[in-house]
Design a protein around this motif. Structure first.
Motif, PDB file in Angstrom:
ATOM      1  N   ASP A 216       0.857  -1.185   0.000  1.00  0.00           N
ATOM      2  CA  ASP A 216       0.000   0.000   0.000  1.00  0.00           C
ATOM      3  C   ASP A 216       0.893   1.234   0.000  1.00  0.00           C
ATOM      4  OD1 ASP A 216      -2.416  -1.393   0.047  1.00  0.00           O
ATOM      5  OD2 ASP A 216      -2.353  -1.582   2.234  1.00  0.00           O
ATOM      6  N   ALA A 217       0.571   2.189  -0.877  1.00  0.00           N
ATOM      7  CA  ALA A 217       1.400   3.384  -0.995  1.00  0.00           C
ATOM      8  C   ALA A 217       0.538   4.631  -1.134  1.00  0.00           C
ATOM      9  CB  ALA A 217       2.325   3.264  -2.197  1.00  0.00           C
ATOM     10  N   HIS A 218       1.074   5.746  -0.677  1.00  0.00           N
ATOM     11  CA  HIS A 218       0.426   7.052  -0.798  1.00  0.00           C
ATOM     12  C   HIS A 218       1.337   7.943  -1.621  1.00  0.00           C
ATOM     13  CE1 HIS A 218      -1.765  10.693   0.255  1.00  0.00           C
ATOM     14  NE2 HIS A 218      -0.568  11.243   0.366  1.00  0.00           N
ATOM     15  N   PHE A 219       0.767   8.658  -2.577  1.00  0.00           N
ATOM     16  CA  PHE A 219       1.499   9.620  -3.391  1.00  0.00           C
ATOM     17  C   PHE A 219       0.793  10.961  -3.305  1.00  0.00           C
ATOM     18  CE2 PHE A 219       2.247   5.477  -5.277  1.00  0.00           C
ATOM     19  CZ  PHE A 219       3.620   5.475  -5.415  1.00  0.00           C
ATOM     20  N   GLY A 220       1.571  12.025  -3.209  1.00  0.00           N
ATOM     21  CA  GLY A 220       0.983  13.362  -3.171  1.00  0.00           C
ATOM     22  C   GLY A 220       1.932  14.393  -3.749  1.00  0.00           C
ATOM     23  N   ILE A 221       1.349  15.384  -4.427  1.00  0.00           N
ATOM     24  CA  ILE A 221       2.142  16.450  -5.039  1.00  0.00           C
ATOM     25  C   ILE A 221       1.313  17.731  -5.046  1.00  0.00           C
ATOM     26  CG2 ILE A 221       1.398  15.806  -7.363  1.00  0.00           C
ATOM     27  CD1 ILE A 221       4.186  16.672  -8.361  1.00  0.00           C
ATOM     28  N   LEU A 222       1.978  18.868  -4.853  1.00  0.00           N
ATOM     29  CA  LEU A 222       1.315  20.162  -4.936  1.00  0.00           C
ATOM     30  C   LEU A 222       1.496  20.732  -6.335  1.00  0.00           C
ATOM     31  CD1 LEU A 222       2.229  21.938  -1.570  1.00  0.00           C
ATOM     32  CD2 LEU A 222       0.009  21.055  -2.279  1.00  0.00           C
ATOM     33  N   LEU A 223       0.383  21.056  -6.972  1.00  0.00           N
ATOM     34  CA  LEU A 223       0.395  21.657  -8.309  1.00  0.00           C
ATOM     35  C   LEU A 223      -0.583  22.835  -8.320  1.00  0.00           C
ATOM     36  CD1 LEU A 223       0.301  18.368 -10.410  1.00  0.00           C
ATOM     37  CD2 LEU A 223       2.268  19.879 -10.090  1.00  0.00           C
ATOM     38  N   PRO A 224      -0.199  23.963  -7.718  1.00  0.00           N
ATOM     39  CA  PRO A 224      -1.109  25.117  -7.683  1.00  0.00           C
ATOM     40  C   PRO A 224      -1.500  25.554  -9.094  1.00  0.00           C
ATOM     41  CG  PRO A 224       0.768  25.469  -6.229  1.00  0.00           C
ATOM     42  CD  PRO A 224       1.066  24.235  -7.040  1.00  0.00           C
ATOM     43  N   GLY A 225      -2.779  25.822  -9.267  1.00  0.00           N
ATOM     44  CA  GLY A 225      -3.271  26.290 -10.556  1.00  0.00           C
ATOM     45  C   GLY A 225      -3.607  25.189 -11.535  1.00  0.00           C
ATOM     46  N   ILE A 226      -3.332  23.948 -11.186  1.00  0.00           N
ATOM     47  CA  ILE A 226      -3.643  22.817 -12.069  1.00  0.00           C
ATOM     48  C   ILE A 226      -4.953  22.195 -11.578  1.00  0.00           C
ATOM     49  CG2 ILE A 226      -2.858  20.570 -12.913  1.00  0.00           C
ATOM     50  CD1 ILE A 226      -1.178  22.963 -13.905  1.00  0.00           C
ATOM     51  N   GLU A 227      -5.985  22.308 -12.390  1.00  0.00           N
ATOM     52  CA  GLU A 227      -7.312  21.834 -12.011  1.00  0.00           C
ATOM     53  C   GLU A 227      -7.829  20.829 -13.041  1.00  0.00           C
ATOM     54  OE1 GLU A 227      -8.747  22.582  -9.202  1.00  0.00           O
ATOM     55  OE2 GLU A 227      -7.288  24.100  -8.594  1.00  0.00           O
ATOM     56  N   PRO A 228      -8.511  19.766 -12.583  1.00  0.00           N
ATOM     57  CA  PRO A 228      -9.042  18.783 -13.529  1.00  0.00           C
ATOM     58  C   PRO A 228     -10.054  19.402 -14.491  1.00  0.00           C
ATOM     59  CG  PRO A 228      -9.683  18.233 -11.264  1.00  0.00           C
ATOM     60  CD  PRO A 228      -8.772  19.408 -11.202  1.00  0.00           C
ATOM     61  N   GLY A 229     -10.820  20.398 -14.047  1.00  0.00           N
ATOM     62  CA  GLY A 229     -11.802  21.043 -14.903  1.00  0.00           C
ATOM     63  C   GLY A 229     -11.194  21.805 -16.057  1.00  0.00           C
ATOM     64  N   ASP A 230      -9.895  22.079 -15.967  1.00  0.00           N
ATOM     65  CA  ASP A 230      -9.182  22.771 -17.047  1.00  0.00           C
ATOM     66  C   ASP A 230      -8.543  21.789 -18.018  1.00  0.00           C
ATOM     67  OD1 ASP A 230      -9.862  25.227 -15.945  1.00  0.00           O
ATOM     68  OD2 ASP A 230      -8.024  25.339 -14.745  1.00  0.00           O
ATOM     69  N   GLY A 231      -8.859  20.504 -17.863  1.00  0.00           N
ATOM     70  CA  GLY A 231      -8.360  19.499 -18.794  1.00  0.00           C
ATOM     71  C   GLY A 231      -7.049  18.852 -18.397  1.00  0.00           C
ATOM     72  N   TYR A 232      -6.711  18.887 -17.114  1.00  0.00           N
ATOM     73  CA  TYR A 232      -5.458  18.282 -16.654  1.00  0.00           C
ATOM     74  C   TYR A 232      -5.713  16.920 -16.017  1.00  0.00           C
ATOM     75  CZ  TYR A 232      -3.118  22.711 -17.417  1.00  0.00           C
ATOM     76  OH  TYR A 232      -2.597  23.852 -17.991  1.00  0.00           O
ATOM     77  N   ASP A 233      -4.758  16.047 -16.181  1.00  0.00           N
ATOM     78  CA  ASP A 233      -4.769  14.723 -15.570  1.00  0.00           C
ATOM     79  C   ASP A 233      -3.378  14.511 -14.972  1.00  0.00           C
ATOM     80  OD1 ASP A 233      -5.527  12.147 -14.840  1.00  0.00           O
ATOM     81  OD2 ASP A 233      -5.062  11.300 -16.799  1.00  0.00           O
ATOM     82  N   VAL A 234      -3.341  14.085 -13.718  1.00  0.00           N
ATOM     83  CA  VAL A 234      -2.063  13.848 -13.040  1.00  0.00           C
ATOM     84  C   VAL A 234      -1.981  12.362 -12.724  1.00  0.00           C
ATOM     85  CG1 VAL A 234      -0.615  14.426 -11.060  1.00  0.00           C
ATOM     86  CG2 VAL A 234      -2.109  16.167 -12.054  1.00  0.00           C
ATOM     87  N   ARG A 235      -0.852  11.772 -13.063  1.00  0.00           N
ATOM     88  CA  ARG A 235      -0.633  10.348 -12.842  1.00  0.00           C
ATOM     89  C   ARG A 235       0.718  10.120 -12.184  1.00  0.00           C
ATOM     90  NH1 ARG A 235      -2.372   8.444 -18.902  1.00  0.00           N
ATOM     91  NH2 ARG A 235      -4.503   9.198 -18.781  1.00  0.00           N
ATOM     92  N   VAL A 236       0.864   8.951 -11.579  1.00  0.00           N
ATOM     93  CA  VAL A 236       2.152   8.526 -11.058  1.00  0.00           C
ATOM     94  C   VAL A 236       2.465   7.172 -11.696  1.00  0.00           C
ATOM     95  CG1 VAL A 236       1.185   7.436  -8.975  1.00  0.00           C
ATOM     96  CG2 VAL A 236       3.567   8.183  -8.981  1.00  0.00           C
ATOM     97  N   ARG A 237       3.700   7.027 -12.138  1.00  0.00           N
ATOM     98  CA  ARG A 237       4.167   5.769 -12.731  1.00  0.00           C
ATOM     99  C   ARG A 237       5.165   5.154 -11.763  1.00  0.00           C
ATOM    100  NH1 ARG A 237       3.293   4.682 -18.000  1.00  0.00           N
ATOM    101  NH2 ARG A 237       5.350   3.783 -18.262  1.00  0.00           N
ATOM    102  N   VAL A 238       5.002   3.866 -11.487  1.00  0.00           N
ATOM    103  CA  VAL A 238       5.780   3.180 -10.449  1.00  0.00           C
ATOM    104  C   VAL A 238       6.376   1.900 -11.019  1.00  0.00           C
ATOM    105  CG1 VAL A 238       5.671   2.143  -8.151  1.00  0.00           C
ATOM    106  CG2 VAL A 238       4.144   4.037  -8.724  1.00  0.00           C
ATOM    107  N   ILE A 239       7.626   1.637 -10.642  1.00  0.00           N
ATOM    108  CA  ILE A 239       8.261   0.367 -11.006  1.00  0.00           C
ATOM    109  C   ILE A 239       9.286   0.011  -9.925  1.00  0.00           C
ATOM    110  CG2 ILE A 239      10.126   1.353 -12.417  1.00  0.00           C
ATOM    111  CD1 ILE A 239       9.429  -1.100 -14.386  1.00  0.00           C
ATOM    112  N   HIS A 240       9.451  -1.275  -9.693  1.00  0.00           N
ATOM    113  CA  HIS A 240      10.456  -1.768  -8.742  1.00  0.00           C
ATOM    114  C   HIS A 240      11.836  -1.617  -9.395  1.00  0.00           C
ATOM    115  CE1 HIS A 240      12.525  -4.426  -5.964  1.00  0.00           C
ATOM    116  NE2 HIS A 240      11.436  -4.430  -5.204  1.00  0.00           N
ATOM    117  N   THR A 241      12.836  -1.267  -8.616  1.00  0.00           N
ATOM    118  CA  THR A 241      14.167  -1.050  -9.199  1.00  0.00           C
ATOM    119  C   THR A 241      14.712  -2.293  -9.899  1.00  0.00           C
ATOM    120  OG1 THR A 241      15.224  -1.545  -7.077  1.00  0.00           O
ATOM    121  CG2 THR A 241      14.867   0.774  -7.613  1.00  0.00           C
TER     122      THR A 241
END
Length: 101
Positions: free
Chosen positions: A20-45
């Motif tokens: 189980d993992a938690h990811f978080g990032i601050l992106l002021p001014g980036i809103e989903p209603g403006d057509g933005y999508d934020v993703r995280v990509r993860v892989i084991h080393t």
């Protein structure tokens, strides 16, 4: 005040169900209603150079009640191909995508 525990990446100890993992990032001014999508990509080393083990992608959600621009996701990295769901070091990167003009 910004809770720093909500930013970056935090993982619990692996279990039979995965990690189980938690990811978080601050992106002021980036809103989903403006057509933005934020993703995280993860892989084991151990798998980062294995062409048959692709990185896993998870979508983050904009937190309306959080600090300005907080996007986060709580995910389970379940055991599948490669080393997913096992202990060790995971690499991650955030992606900011524009889905609409």
């Amino acid at each position: 005040m910004i809770d720093l525990q909500r930013l970056g990446a935090r993982a619990a100890a692996p279990s039979a169900a995965g990690v189980d993992a938690h990811f978080g990032i601050l992106l002021p001014g980036i809103e989903p209603g403006d057509g933005y999508d934020v993703r995280v990509r993860v892989i084991h080393t151990k798998d980062r150079f294995a062409p048959d083990v692709p990185a896993r992608t998870f979508s983050l959600v904009r937190v309306a009640s959080g600090p300005d621009g907080l996007w986060q996701a709580d995910v389970r990295i379940d055991p599948r191909s490669g080393s997913f769901g096992t202990s060790g070091t995971y690499l991650y990167r955030y992606q900011l995508l524009r889905t609409a003009a």
